[in-house]
Design a protein around this motif. Sequence first.
Motif, short mmCIF file in Angstrom:
data_model
loop_
_atom_site.label_atom_id
_atom_site.label_comp_id
_atom_site.label_asym_id
_atom_site.label_seq_id
_atom_site.Cartn_x
_atom_site.Cartn_y
_atom_site.Cartn_z
N SER A 1 23.70 25.20 29.19
CA SER A 1 25.11 24.85 28.96
C SER A 1 25.27 23.61 28.10
N GLN A 2 24.30 22.70 28.14
CA GLN A 2 24.42 21.52 27.29
C GLN A 2 23.98 21.80 25.85
N LEU A 3 23.44 22.99 25.59
CA LEU A 3 23.18 23.41 24.21
C LEU A 3 24.46 24.02 23.63
N GLY A 4 24.94 25.08 24.28
CA GLY A 4 26.06 25.81 23.68
C GLY A 4 27.25 26.05 24.59
N GLY A 5 27.37 25.26 25.66
CA GLY A 5 28.52 25.40 26.55
C GLY A 5 29.73 24.63 26.03
N PRO A 6 30.85 24.70 26.75
CA PRO A 6 32.11 24.10 26.29
C PRO A 6 32.04 22.58 26.12
N ASP A 7 31.15 21.90 26.87
CA ASP A 7 31.01 20.44 26.76
C ASP A 7 29.62 20.06 26.26
N GLY A 8 28.98 20.97 25.55
CA GLY A 8 27.59 20.79 25.13
C GLY A 8 27.43 20.02 23.82
N GLU A 9 26.17 19.84 23.44
CA GLU A 9 25.83 18.99 22.30
C GLU A 9 26.22 19.61 20.95
N ASP B 1 28.09 8.70 12.83
CA ASP B 1 26.83 8.33 13.50
C ASP B 1 26.72 8.95 14.88
N VAL B 2 27.83 9.06 15.61
CA VAL B 2 27.75 9.75 16.90
C VAL B 2 27.51 11.25 16.66
N GLY B 3 28.21 11.83 15.69
CA GLY B 3 28.01 13.26 15.37
C GLY B 3 26.58 13.56 14.98
N THR B 4 25.96 12.62 14.27
CA THR B 4 24.55 12.78 13.89
C THR B 4 23.64 12.68 15.11
N GLU B 5 23.93 11.70 15.98
CA GLU B 5 23.10 11.57 17.18
C GLU B 5 23.21 12.81 18.06
N GLU B 6 24.38 13.46 18.06
CA GLU B 6 24.54 14.68 18.86
C GLU B 6 23.59 15.77 18.37
N LEU B 7 23.32 15.80 17.07
CA LEU B 7 22.34 16.78 16.55
C LEU B 7 20.95 16.51 17.13
N ALA B 8 20.62 15.22 17.28
CA ALA B 8 19.34 14.87 17.89
C ALA B 8 19.33 15.29 19.37
N HIS B 9 20.51 15.23 20.01
CA HIS B 9 20.59 15.65 21.42
C HIS B 9 20.48 17.17 21.52
N LEU B 10 21.04 17.87 20.54
CA LEU B 10 20.91 19.34 20.50
C LEU B 10 19.43 19.71 20.44
N GLU B 11 18.69 18.96 19.64
CA GLU B 11 17.24 19.20 19.53
C GLU B 11 16.53 18.88 20.85
N MET B 12 16.97 17.83 21.53
CA MET B 12 16.35 17.49 22.83
C MET B 12 16.61 18.59 23.85
N VAL B 13 17.84 19.08 23.92
CA VAL B 13 18.14 20.15 24.89
C VAL B 13 17.35 21.41 24.53
N GLY B 14 17.27 21.73 23.25
CA GLY B 14 16.46 22.87 22.81
C GLY B 14 15.00 22.72 23.20
N THR B 15 14.50 21.49 23.08
CA THR B 15 13.11 21.20 23.46
C THR B 15 12.90 21.41 24.96
N ILE B 16 13.84 20.93 25.76
CA ILE B 16 13.74 21.13 27.22
C ILE B 16 13.69 22.63 27.52
N LEU B 17 14.57 23.40 26.88
CA LEU B 17 14.62 24.85 27.12
C LEU B 17 13.31 25.52 26.69
N TYR B 18 12.81 25.12 25.53
CA TYR B 18 11.56 25.67 25.00
C TYR B 18 10.40 25.40 25.97
N GLN B 19 10.33 24.15 26.45
CA GLN B 19 9.20 23.80 27.33
C GLN B 19 9.34 24.43 28.72
N LEU B 20 10.57 24.63 29.18
CA LEU B 20 10.77 25.23 30.51
C LEU B 20 10.49 26.74 30.52
#
Lengths: 202, 87
Positions: free
Chosen positions: A27-35, A60-79
């Motif tokens: 949900s934090q990747l593509g949910g209503p309140d996600g990255e 700068d916040v919008g850019t950092e959110e892209l880095a957070h999108l990558e972090m959530v994707g990484t968590i999903l990939y590793q899980l």
Amino acid sequence: MWIYDKKLEYPIHIKNPNPALAKVIISQLGGPDGELGASMRYLNQRFATPYNEVKGILTDVGTEELAHLEMVGTILYQLTRNLSIEEIKESGFDTYFVDHTTGVYPQAASGTPWTAASIQSTGDPLADLFEDLAAEQKARKTYDNLLRLIDDPDVRDPIKFLREREIVHFQRFGEALRHTQDHLDSKNFYAFNPAFDKGCGK
Amino acid sequence: MAENNMSKKKLMKLVQQLDFAMIETGLYLDGHPNCKKALKYYNTLKEKRDAARAQYEAAYGPLTIFSNNSENTWHWVKTTWPWELED
């Protein structure tokens, strides 16, 4: 433009796969309140504001959110690595697996695909910033709920980092709002659109 | 190779810490562009950040598409991607 930096904003090393956690964290990747929504919201809204400081914060916040999108994707990939069919069936991950195998797809935990309907870009800097403040609180709420559902410290650690960033972004958007309000015309009592309505900004 | 024996993981962590500190300070400076204290902190980080990244790239490969430094190999696609687990 953007340049890819080949690193995560914060380290993620998840030892034990756990597809049941991936099912809710998505949900934090593509949910209503996600990255993804967060990034698209700020990076599109920034064109409307007349104030340079606010352009900087949204960029700068919008850019950092892209880095957070990558972090959530990484968590999903590793899980979801090295899963057996039994693990997929038992964890309830089968309903995701049928469409996406273990690919990372932006959707809410409910299965609703990411949609731009969950964000706005109003062309009104004040309306946008009020939405942004709410968006940071809503994302913080999702991370709070995830932390209530997750025990594994390898997963909790990056989720805690992401939660803290929502709190910092809320502070920065508060300053962006104050800056915008400070630049309203003194006769604009009811906070009309300073970017469009004549005489509403200075 | 690196000038000292700092492990890849440790050096990456240093790069992440310094980048994070600069991004965080930059975000604050967006809303307070004349804050002398924040500017001073930003400037003290800059040199350390550049040095750590240069050290990492010399030892373990490019962090951006601009920093491949080989005549023979495109290291950009040969080093581990950030989501992948090593060891």
